[in-house]
Design a protein around this motif. Structure first.
Motif, PDB file in Angstrom:
ATOM      1  N   GLN A  27       0.817  -1.227   0.000  1.00  0.00           N
ATOM      2  CA  GLN A  27       0.000   0.000   0.000  1.00  0.00           C
ATOM      3  C   GLN A  27       0.844   1.267   0.000  1.00  0.00           C
ATOM      4  OE1 GLN A  27      -2.939   0.619   3.062  1.00  0.00           O
ATOM      5  NE2 GLN A  27      -3.836  -1.417   2.773  1.00  0.00           N
ATOM      6  N   ALA A  28       0.299   2.302  -0.590  1.00  0.00           N
ATOM      7  CA  ALA A  28       0.856   3.659  -0.468  1.00  0.00           C
ATOM      8  C   ALA A  28       0.232   4.307   0.773  1.00  0.00           C
ATOM      9  CB  ALA A  28       0.479   4.472  -1.697  1.00  0.00           C
ATOM     10  N   SER A  29       1.019   5.030   1.526  1.00  0.00           N
ATOM     11  CA  SER A  29       0.468   5.679   2.718  1.00  0.00           C
ATOM     12  C   SER A  29       0.300   7.174   2.476  1.00  0.00           C
ATOM     13  CB  SER A  29       1.370   5.462   3.938  1.00  0.00           C
ATOM     14  OG  SER A  29       0.839   6.142   5.058  1.00  0.00           O
ATOM     15  N   TRP A  30      -0.772   7.556   1.743  1.00  0.00           N
ATOM     16  CA  TRP A  30      -0.982   8.988   1.504  1.00  0.00           C
ATOM     17  C   TRP A  30      -1.372   9.702   2.796  1.00  0.00           C
ATOM     18  CZ3 TRP A  30      -5.640  10.699   2.968  1.00  0.00           C
ATOM     19  CH2 TRP A  30      -6.699   9.800   2.981  1.00  0.00           C
ATOM     20  N   VAL A  31      -1.878   8.943   3.785  1.00  0.00           N
ATOM     21  CA  VAL A  31      -2.328   9.570   5.040  1.00  0.00           C
ATOM     22  C   VAL A  31      -1.170  10.262   5.755  1.00  0.00           C
ATOM     23  CG1 VAL A  31      -3.501   9.159   7.237  1.00  0.00           C
ATOM     24  CG2 VAL A  31      -4.008   7.741   5.278  1.00  0.00           C
ATOM     25  N   THR A  32       0.015   9.645   5.682  1.00  0.00           N
ATOM     26  CA  THR A  32       1.172  10.277   6.334  1.00  0.00           C
ATOM     27  C   THR A  32       2.040  11.055   5.343  1.00  0.00           C
ATOM     28  OG1 THR A  32       2.442   8.244   6.024  1.00  0.00           O
ATOM     29  CG2 THR A  32       1.346   8.530   8.160  1.00  0.00           C
ATOM     30  N   GLN A  33       2.036  10.658   4.063  1.00  0.00           N
ATOM     31  CA  GLN A  33       2.971  11.275   3.109  1.00  0.00           C
ATOM     32  C   GLN A  33       2.307  12.340   2.236  1.00  0.00           C
ATOM     33  OE1 GLN A  33       6.119  10.129   3.630  1.00  0.00           O
ATOM     34  NE2 GLN A  33       5.110   8.807   5.136  1.00  0.00           N
ATOM     35  N   GLY A  34       0.973  12.426   2.304  1.00  0.00           N
ATOM     36  CA  GLY A  34       0.272  13.356   1.426  1.00  0.00           C
ATOM     37  C   GLY A  34      -0.018  12.711   0.081  1.00  0.00           C
ATOM     38  N   GLY A  35      -0.928  13.337  -0.670  1.00  0.00           N
ATOM     39  CA  GLY A  35      -1.385  12.758  -1.932  1.00  0.00           C
ATOM     40  C   GLY A  35      -0.289  12.653  -2.967  1.00  0.00           C
ATOM     41  N   LYS A  36       0.601  13.635  -3.014  1.00  0.00           N
ATOM     42  CA  LYS A  36       1.587  13.646  -4.102  1.00  0.00           C
ATOM     43  C   LYS A  36       2.627  12.540  -3.936  1.00  0.00           C
ATOM     44  CE  LYS A  36       0.976  18.419  -5.520  1.00  0.00           C
ATOM     45  NZ  LYS A  36      -0.196  18.746  -4.706  1.00  0.00           N
ATOM     46  N   VAL A  37       3.151  12.378  -2.711  1.00  0.00           N
ATOM     47  CA  VAL A  37       4.087  11.266  -2.492  1.00  0.00           C
ATOM     48  C   VAL A  37       3.324   9.942  -2.554  1.00  0.00           C
ATOM     49  CG1 VAL A  37       5.715  10.226  -0.857  1.00  0.00           C
ATOM     50  CG2 VAL A  37       5.713  12.692  -1.198  1.00  0.00           C
ATOM     51  N   GLY A  38       2.060   9.964  -2.092  1.00  0.00           N
ATOM     52  CA  GLY A  38       1.229   8.762  -2.194  1.00  0.00           C
ATOM     53  C   GLY A  38       1.115   8.321  -3.642  1.00  0.00           C
ATOM     54  N   GLN A  39       0.914   9.275  -4.529  1.00  0.00           N
ATOM     55  CA  GLN A  39       0.818   8.951  -5.951  1.00  0.00           C
ATOM     56  C   GLN A  39       2.155   8.413  -6.497  1.00  0.00           C
ATOM     57  OE1 GLN A  39       0.586  12.208  -8.711  1.00  0.00           O
ATOM     58  NE2 GLN A  39      -0.987  11.155  -9.935  1.00  0.00           N
ATOM     59  N   LEU A  40       3.251   9.062  -6.093  1.00  0.00           N
ATOM     60  CA  LEU A  40       4.580   8.609  -6.525  1.00  0.00           C
ATOM     61  C   LEU A  40       4.882   7.182  -6.072  1.00  0.00           C
ATOM     62  CD1 LEU A  40       7.280  11.386  -5.934  1.00  0.00           C
ATOM     63  CD2 LEU A  40       6.835  10.104  -8.031  1.00  0.00           C
ATOM     64  N   SER A  41       4.258   6.781  -4.947  1.00  0.00           N
ATOM     65  CA  SER A  41       4.465   5.420  -4.436  1.00  0.00           C
ATOM     66  C   SER A  41       4.133   4.379  -5.485  1.00  0.00           C
ATOM     67  CB  SER A  41       3.567   5.166  -3.218  1.00  0.00           C
ATOM     68  OG  SER A  41       3.782   6.116  -2.232  1.00  0.00           O
ATOM     69  N   LEU A  42       3.210   4.732  -6.391  1.00  0.00           N
ATOM     70  CA  LEU A  42       2.799   3.777  -7.418  1.00  0.00           C
ATOM     71  C   LEU A  42       3.933   3.497  -8.409  1.00  0.00           C
ATOM     72  CD1 LEU A  42      -0.824   5.098  -8.112  1.00  0.00           C
ATOM     73  CD2 LEU A  42      -0.076   3.330  -6.499  1.00  0.00           C
ATOM     74  N   ALA A  43       4.950   4.352  -8.422  1.00  0.00           N
ATOM     75  CA  ALA A  43       6.141   4.097  -9.240  1.00  0.00           C
ATOM     76  C   ALA A  43       7.246   3.454  -8.404  1.00  0.00           C
ATOM     77  CB  ALA A  43       6.640   5.403  -9.858  1.00  0.00           C
ATOM     78  N   PHE A  44       6.993   3.219  -7.136  1.00  0.00           N
ATOM     79  CA  PHE A  44       7.999   2.633  -6.232  1.00  0.00           C
ATOM     80  C   PHE A  44       7.494   1.317  -5.635  1.00  0.00           C
ATOM     81  CE2 PHE A  44      11.521   5.678  -5.676  1.00  0.00           C
ATOM     82  CZ  PHE A  44      11.039   6.741  -6.435  1.00  0.00           C
TER      83      PHE A  44
END
Ligand code: SF4
Length: 405
Positions: free
Chosen positions: A287-304
């Protein structure tokens, strides 16, 4: 050839990295290489480019806690004027609101409240299932289960059996922090659950047929080696039991905590996430954790390496108490998934696809901030609480005074 290139070639051939190799990549591989490797594994496991999310609600049934972890800004001690226990009717209202937004599950967690016996949980779960038979309860992280074994003097297996009979569907992986006892002692969370105890609750849950998630909170007092040790311990248990559905990691949120400190950066988050995707080769979902990292880093998580955007959530109290207050409704989550080049789909806790986003099918009200457990100043006491035996002297007095005569 550099060591990181040799290990990268092994990953690309489908080989399993050991702890030392994963550490080498985590510490020394260029961030772009880590992303490529994690993305390749994500694509191998999810070639259809689907990115999932769930609509549910994080409900914290009480903030009263005797564990007193020093990284936690959420809990209140026994007897605090700011302590609360939600009533059954309040929880029903939250379920009604969740269902209205298309959700089908509560993520139900809370403090280790000495004045809530096992019977309270059993009655709550039973009442929820009687009223909402299809609604799912993803509830009680391993330390809460251990707290209930201590309160009830039953074994882990017996407590899980009682909870499942009452309606427990799955267990969230909270309270793992870092599964290394040196770290847990410094964070004052060793007594709530040692690393071995946390893993053992999950082992029992998997044995009982429950699926669970696994988490990691990093960026406080642990070393990079200990982060890797945590991941390898999860991988070992997954090899043994196969019961984890997903892995979720987030950075320690220091605001308003006793431990204090500085939050890890976005790049550290993305490198940790990508490394986890490489190590946890037996986990289907990250999972991406946008709750702690915010939407933009959460979105970038999909490339990581992430293939899931977590939860629309509706309500959140724990991370907010420590200073992070990001909010994404379904429209925003779908927008982030699509503009990253993926196909958004709703899922349940078992990662079964439920369908297309509700917001693409009909108008849904915008949700611009997450709900809270209770509004400030609401110190009401649930009527049914007097039916349960309290253990603390302070609460015994209040319940005795409240008891109808
Ligand atoms: S993290 Fe959980 S167990 Fe620890 S103090 Fe906070 S509420 Fe209690």
């Amino acid at each position: 050839m550099r060591a990181t290139d040799i290990i990268a070639a092994k990953v690309r051939e489908g080989g399993r990295v050991d702890r030392a190799e994963a550490l080498e990549l985590y510490l020394h591989a260029p961030t772009a290489l880590l992303a490529q490797l994690a993305d390749e594994i994500r694509a191998r496991k999810h070639p259809d480019r689907v990115v999932t999310y769930i609509i549910d609600r994080n409900v914290n049934y009480t903030n009263v806690c005797v564990a007193r972890c020093n990284f936690c800004a959420f809990y209140r001690p026994v007897g605090s004027a700011e302590g609360y226990v939600l009533g059954f009717e309040e929880i029903f209202r939250k379920i009604d609101e969740t269902i209205a937004l298309g959700g089908g599950q509560l993520l139900l967690q809370g403090g280790h409240n000495p004045d809530l016996p096992l019977e309270w949980y059993v009655d709550l779960f039973t009442a929820i299932k009687a009223r909402y038979p299809q609604f799912k309860l993803h509830a009680l992280s391993p330390p809460e289960v251990i707290h209930l074994t201590r309160m009830s003097r039953l074994s882990v297996a017996q407590v899980i059996e009682r909870l499942v009979a009452a309606g427990l569907d799955s267990i969230p992986g909270g309270g793992a922090e870092i599964l290394v006892d040196r770290v847990r002692k410094i964070l004052n969370c060793y007594n709530k659950a040692s690393a071995g105890e946390w893993l053992d609750v999950m082992r029992h849950a998997h044995r009982a047929g429950l699926r669970t998630t696994a988490t990691m909170m990093y960026g406080h007092v642990e070393t990079p080696e200990e982060r890797l040790e945590h991941m390898v311990r999860l991988r070992d248990l997954q090899d043994e039991m196969g019961g984890f559905t997903a892995f979720i990691t987030w950075s320690y949120q220091p605001e308003h905590t006793e431990l204090g400190g500085v939050e890890a950066t976005g790049v550290e988050y993305l490198r940790t996430l990508a490394t986890a995707r490489l190590v946890l080769d037996n986990f289907d979902n990250v999972q991406a954790s946008w709750v702690t990292q915010g939407g933009k880093v959460g979105q970038l998580s999909l490339a990581f390496g992430a293939n899931d955007m977590g939860s629309v959530m509706i309500e959140e109290n724990v991370v907010r108490a420590a200073g992070a207050a990001y909010c994404m409704d379904e429209i925003e989550i779908v927008r982030n998934i699509e503009t990253a080049g993926f196909i958004p789909k709703r899922r349940n806790m078992h990662y079964e696809i439920l369908g297309d986003p509700i917001c693409l099918q009909r108008d849904v009200p915008r949700m611009l901030e997450l709900a809270v457990a209770r509004h400030d100043g609401d110190s009401s006491r649930p009527p049914e609480i007097v039916n349960y035996a309290a253990r603390s002297a302070a609460e015994k007095r209040v319940r005795e005074a409240d008891r109808p005569r």
